[in-house]
Design a protein around this motif. Structure first.
Motif, PDB file in Angstrom:
ATOM      1  N   UNK A   1       0.994  -1.169  -0.014  1.00  0.00           N
ATOM      2  CA  UNK A   1      -0.021   0.061  -0.019  1.00  0.00           C
ATOM      3  C   UNK A   1       0.767   1.361  -0.019  1.00  0.00           C
ATOM      4  N   UNK A   2       0.620   2.355  -0.880  1.00  0.00           N
ATOM      5  CA  UNK A   2       1.351   3.638  -0.769  1.00  0.00           C
ATOM      6  C   UNK A   2       1.214   4.046   0.714  1.00  0.00           C
ATOM      7  N   UNK A   3       2.362   4.524   1.116  1.00  0.00           N
ATOM      8  CA  UNK A   3       2.585   5.354   2.177  1.00  0.00           C
ATOM      9  C   UNK A   3       3.352   6.622   2.300  1.00  0.00           C
ATOM     10  N   UNK A   4       2.719   7.591   2.473  1.00  0.00           N
ATOM     11  CA  UNK A   4       2.996   9.165   2.453  1.00  0.00           C
ATOM     12  C   UNK A   4       3.649   9.301   3.909  1.00  0.00           C
ATOM     13  N   UNK A   5       4.949   9.549   4.261  1.00  0.00           N
ATOM     14  CA  UNK A   5       5.439   9.798   5.310  1.00  0.00           C
ATOM     15  C   UNK A   5       5.705  11.430   5.694  1.00  0.00           C
ATOM     16  N   UNK A   6       5.188  11.936   6.752  1.00  0.00           N
ATOM     17  CA  UNK A   6       5.287  13.233   7.134  1.00  0.00           C
ATOM     18  C   UNK A   6       6.045  13.725   8.170  1.00  0.00           C
ATOM     19  N   UNK A   7       6.891  14.413   7.959  1.00  0.00           N
ATOM     20  CA  UNK A   7       7.836  14.805   9.358  1.00  0.00           C
ATOM     21  C   UNK A   7       7.570  16.207   9.754  1.00  0.00           C
TER      22      UNK A   7
END
Length: 137
Positions: free
Chosen positions: A131-137
């Motif tokens: 599954x696509x994962x969008x990582x936010x820092x």
């Protein structure tokens, strides 16, 4: 583009979820996608909740507050694990598949020495899930 967005949340660190929740809310609005907050709790009492049922209610309450802030409907899913520290990555991946999520938006922190040896939860999920994962820092 996306129909179902999942955001893992740690109720013990609500103050660190802002950017990930805002990003997920914007995506949900833009793509008219479902937004679900997922929290993983142990079967034993913690600082957040004494029981899995209490945790689920606190997660639901948090989701309702976020729906007001983000301006989109928010569902919640509480997952119980005997050992969340060990099972978190697999529990999140399983929850994403159960929800039919096609995007996971996760917050993370600046990597330190620990993350150079062991991957973060966001890094692990991004590397190992289909599954696509969008990582936010």
């Amino acid at each position: 583009m996306y129909k179902s967005i999942m955001v893992p949340v740690d109720l013990e660190h609500q103050d660190k979820l802002g950017k990930a929740l805002t990003t997920a809310g914007l995506f949900a609005k833009e793509f008219k996608a479902d937004l679900t907050l997922v929290g993983v709790t142990p079967t034993v009492p913690t600082a957040v909740a004494h029981t899995p049922e209490e945790f689920a209610q606190k997660l639901k309450d948090f989701g309702e507050r976020q729906a007001g802030v983000l301006g989109v409907p928010v569902q919640t899913k509480a997952v119980t694990s005997a050992d969340p520290a060990r099972d978190l990555d697999d529990a999140l991946d399983k929850a994403a598949h159960e929800l039919g999520a096609d995007l996971v938006v996760m917050g993370t922190h600046m990597p330190g020495i620990y993350e150079h040896v062991f991957s973060s939860n966001a890094g692990y999920l991004a590397s190992h899930s289909d599954i696509s994962v969008f990582v936010v820092r």
